[in-house]
Structure formats: C-alpha cells, structure tokens
Design an enzyme around this catalytic site. Structure first.
Site, PDB file in Angstrom:
ATOM      1  N   GLU A  92     -11.248   3.302  -0.859  1.00  0.00           N
ATOM      2  CA  GLU A  92     -11.629   3.243  -2.270  1.00  0.00           C
ATOM      3  C   GLU A  92     -12.231   1.878  -2.609  1.00  0.00           C
ATOM      4  OE1 GLU A  92      -9.461   3.835  -6.653  1.00  0.00           O
ATOM      5  OE2 GLU A  92      -8.262   3.477  -4.853  1.00  0.00           O
TER       6      GLU A  92
ATOM      7  N   CYS B 179      -7.568   8.168  -4.547  1.00  0.00           N
ATOM      8  CA  CYS B 179      -6.278   7.584  -4.904  1.00  0.00           C
ATOM      9  C   CYS B 179      -5.361   8.586  -5.588  1.00  0.00           C
ATOM     10  CB  CYS B 179      -6.514   6.348  -5.761  1.00  0.00           C
ATOM     11  SG  CYS B 179      -5.005   5.400  -6.100  1.00  0.00           S
TER      12      CYS B 179
ATOM     13  N   LYS C 156     -14.683  10.201  -9.635  1.00  0.00           N
ATOM     14  CA  LYS C 156     -13.256  10.480  -9.808  1.00  0.00           C
ATOM     15  C   LYS C 156     -12.971  11.126 -11.153  1.00  0.00           C
ATOM     16  CE  LYS C 156      -8.740   8.222  -9.383  1.00  0.00           C
ATOM     17  NZ  LYS C 156      -8.019   6.939  -9.224  1.00  0.00           N
TER      18      LYS C 156
END
Length: 505
Positions: free
Chosen positions: A269, A382, A330
């Site tokens: 990430e 994540c 995301k």
C-alpha cells in the site's frame, strides 16, 4: 456461583474478564476454546437480569473485549498522531467504551425482548441469532468495525471447514449457539425432545466442520505463477516526508531490480508515496522493466482524479503496469486514518486529526478487477480485507486475491497479527490463493485453505518468493453469501420474540 447470574459488581467484573477471553482465542494467542468459554459466561451472566442490568453487564463484556483486543489504536494515536500519553490513553478509552455500546445494546435487547425462562432450546437459538445480528450491525454502522469476531478463532480450529459454506458469520453463529446450548443443557432434563434436538444442534456443526476440513471447493486452472512481494520496511515517520520520497522510490526500485524474475511483482500500500500523475515517469520505467521480464507489477499509489461532480479528489489506489492493466480505488476507508468524520470540527484540534493523507475519498462501487498476466485479481487495500461480504463480492469474479497494507501504524502490537488472521479467513472463505504484501510485515502467501505457505519476517527489508495458482469455481459462501444465514437468523429471532410474548401472556 449464583453471583454470576445476579446483579452486582462481581458478575459485571466476570463479564469484563469474559470479554478478554475472546481476544485470547484470536491471533496471536489462538486459544480457540476460550471463545466458547467467553460467550458461555456472558450467556449465563445475563440469565436473570432485568434489561437495564443486562445492558450494563453487556457493556462490561464489550469493554473487556475491546480494551484487550484493539488497544493497539493507542500506538497510532500516540506514536504517529503526536498525542501525549494521557490524551492518547483518553482517546483510546473513549474508542473502546464506544464500541462496547454494541454489547450494551445486545444485553438490553436480549433481556427485554427475547429471553424466555422456560424455553432453553429456543433461548439458545435466539441468543446465537441475536449475537450474529449485532456482529453484523457492528460491521456496518458508521462504516463498520468488523474486528474481533469469535469465528476467527476457528481458522485453525475444528469448525474451519464451515467457512467456505457461510464465511466467518457461520463460524460465529456455531460458536455462540454451542456456548448457549452447553450452558442450557442442564435445564433440559426431563425434556427428551428438547435434549435430543440440542444434542443434534451441538454436535452437527463440529462434525460437519471436521468432515469438510480441507475439502476442495475450487480447483486450480492453468500453471502456477511465480510471485515476488517486496517489503520495504519504511518507518511510518518517514512515509510521507517529502525529503524521504526519493529514498523510498529508489528502495523499491533496487529491491525489485535485484529480485529473481517472476510473473507477478507486488509492492505494498502506497509504496509509491506520491500522486500517480506525478510518478508517471517512474512508473513507466518500472513498467518497462516488468515487460522485459514478462511480469506484471502491482503497486499501491495515491490517485487524484475528478469525482462524479467534477471535483478533484484524492484516492488510495492500486495500479498495474507491465503485463497487466487497471487501477483500483479503495472503497472502505479507515476513519481518522484516511478520512476525518466531522472534519470541520476536528481538524486542527490535535495532530492526530491532521495525519498525512487523511483526506481520501471513497472509490466507487462496481469497479473492474485488476488484470495481470491474463488473470482477474480481486484487490483489497488494507482495511478492506476485514469486511467479509465486501471481500466475497469481489472474490466471486476473481482468479486470485490480493491485499496490500501498511501496518506500520500499529507498531509491534497484536493488531497486524489479527489483520493477517482475517486475510487468511478471506482466502479460506473464497477457496482462492491470496498474495499479501505489506510495508513492514506481515508479507505472506496464503493458500485456498487459509494457510500461510511462504512469508518473510516482520520489521525487515525483505523479498518474498513463492508460487500461487489461479482458481476456478465458487464456494457456497461466494455463491450465496450470507443470505441463507440471514434468513435462518431472522426466523429464529421471530420465533424467540413470539415465544417470549406468549410466555408473558
């Protein structure tokens, strides 16, 4: 032992201790029987309480669970949010106390509407259904916090074979039902039909889990692919420092240049800690290197682009170069880490509310999967990997799962180990290989049974080498998701409510 079931501080203290037992059942302790003990103690402790008293006892249980299980948020607030120890402790305490309200609601609902003193079998079923409903609510309300579900304790436990059938939800339901049945068995003496039904319900999930353990719901397709996952171990204090930008770009470039050739190269990430539009030259250079090796490179990188209203917004993204294509934005953002609720009021109060890159926008649903080496890859950045239903929706159309993260926010706490356990559960639920690439660990490859096959140590610069396979076919959970369990729990809650009202009448 009557003090366990009656009002008073001793029973509330036991509830608090019981909450901590679930944390010990999860990673990194993995003492899975304690999840049963934990829930059984709460069920017993709520048996005779009035609704208000049950609410207080439920809150004590929740406080014990979250104080022991998610106190690692202190590390983020104090170490990286520049809050004093006292302020960080106060904010962590408030966070834990707020999460415990879910179990306060559970205790009140159970005592007020569902608990029936004369129907031990119905009680156990209603209790398990309500437990699952409140867990689901906690995973959805205000973006959700789907952490510390009891079902995760079964990743290496006897119920693991049920995960491809109904996900972590089914495991949680089975544990809570088993705990309640074990407590209520003595109350079924003289009721042979209830006792027989309870024995069947008690044995069936554990026997089914054992019989389905390592049953292959999905099958490999094509040849295995080689993987390189680069773990740069960049300290969080340096991550967004402009003076450290070149160092980080050089680090990932050189570690990749020195690595063995592989089909897939994965960086974690925001491995490229600069806007994608400003890193085009660097990414083009890496794309050329990847093509020379007949590889696809997947990296985390922030993205700036217009939203539907034409406003330029920032996104936490993943992009593919070389032998692949696609950019993913995301969708599930971390509160305070990636966006600040009520930011007009909170920004500027303390440094924690002004963390770097804490103004990300949410990516749109329905984005296409990433394409690499002819594969459809389901991406999770994540926090996204901890949402069972969200993860299943992407996994159902994929050949391979990928999650990238930066768990440096949580230091040497148990948080990253819990995060890994949830990623393993997603692989088991989907029957697919998963690549997990992180900044400072835990970087691993996970097989379709949720087992780590390759990994590199935490807190080190390291390159992981291994192989994964594209998978075809759908597990029952990917095909039906949680809808069968939702229907069953809805009927059980209705049955418990009707039975309680009839008993009162």
């Amino acid at each position: 032992m009557s003090w366990i079931t009656r009002p008073g501080w001793l029973g509330n203290l036991l509830a608090l201790v019981a909450g901590t037992l679930t944390t010990l059942a999860l990673a990194p302790f993995d003492l899975w029987p304690l999840a049963l003990v934990s829930i059984a103690l709460l069920f017993l402790g709520l048996r005779e309480l009035a609704p208000g008293q049950a609410a207080r006892r439920g809150w004590c249980y929740g406080f014990g669970l979250f104080a022991s299980g998610v106190s690692w948020v202190y590390v983020s607030i104090h170490d990286f949010g520049a809050a004093s120890p006292a302020l960080a402790g106060l904010l962590t305490l408030g966070f834990v106390a707020g999460l415990a309200l879910f179990f306060m609601l559970f205790g009140w609902l159970w005592a007020r509407w569902l608990r029936g003193q004369q129907t031990p079998l119905r009680d156990a079923l209603g209790f398990a259904a309500l437990w699952l409903a409140l867990d689901a609510l906690r995973g959805w309300l205000l973006t959700g916090f789907p952490w510390l579900y009891a079902g995760y304790s079964q990743l290496d436990g006897p119920l693991a074979g049920l995960a491809p059938l109904g996900g972590v939800w089914l495991l949680t339901f089975a544990i809570s039902l088993s705990a309640a049945l074990l407590v209520n068995l003595p109350r079924m003496r003289g009721r042979p039909s209830q006792l027989a039904a309870a024995a069947l319900l008690l044995v069936a999930p554990w026997l089914t889990g054992a019989l389905l353990d390592e049953y292959a719901w999905t099958q490999p397709k094509g040849d295995p692919l080689s993987v390189v996952a680069v773990q740069g171990n960049v300290h969080q204090s340096l991550k967004w420092d402009p003076k450290q930008l070149e160092m980080q770009l050089v680090l990932y470039r050189d570690m990749t240049f020195r690595s063995r050739p592989a089909d897939l190269i994965v960086w974690p990430e925001t491995a490229v800690p600069i806007l994608k539009e400003h890193a085009e030259g660097y990414l083009s250079m890496m794309a050329g290197f990847a093509r020379q090796r007949d590889s696809a490179l997947i990296t985390g990188v922030p993205v700036r682009q217009p939203n539907d209203a034409g406003e330029l917004r920032y996104y936490n993204g993943l992009t593919v170069t070389g032998e692949g294509s696609g950019t993913y934005l995301k969708q599930k953002l971390v509160p305070f880490g990636e966006y600040v609720p009520l930011q007009d009021l909170l920004r500027g109060l303390i440094a924690f509310f002004d963390l770097p890159m804490s103004d990300f926008a949410r990516g749109q649903p329905g984005q296409p999967l990433l394409q690499a080496k002819g594969l459809q890859i389901a991406p999770y950045i994540c926090y996204e990997v901890v949402y069972p239903e969200f993860a299943a929706a992407l996994a159902a159309d994929s050949d391979l799962l990928l999650t990238v993260s930066n768990d440096a926010w949580f230091g040497r706490s148990i948080g990253p180990l819990q995060h890994l356990q949830m990623a393993q559960m997603r692989a088991l639920e989907a029957g697919r290989w998963m690549i997990r690439a992180t900044n400072n660990g835990i970087t691993v490859l996970i097989d379709p049974f949720g087992r780590v096959t390759e990994g590199v140590p935490q807190f080190e610069e390291a390159v992981l080498y291994g192989e994964v396979s594209a998978m075809q076919g759908l597990t029952p959970y990917l095909r039906w998701r949680s809808w069968p369990l939702v229907l069953v729990c809805s009927l059980l809650l209705g049955w418990a409510l009707i039975g309680r009202n009839r008993g009162r009448g």
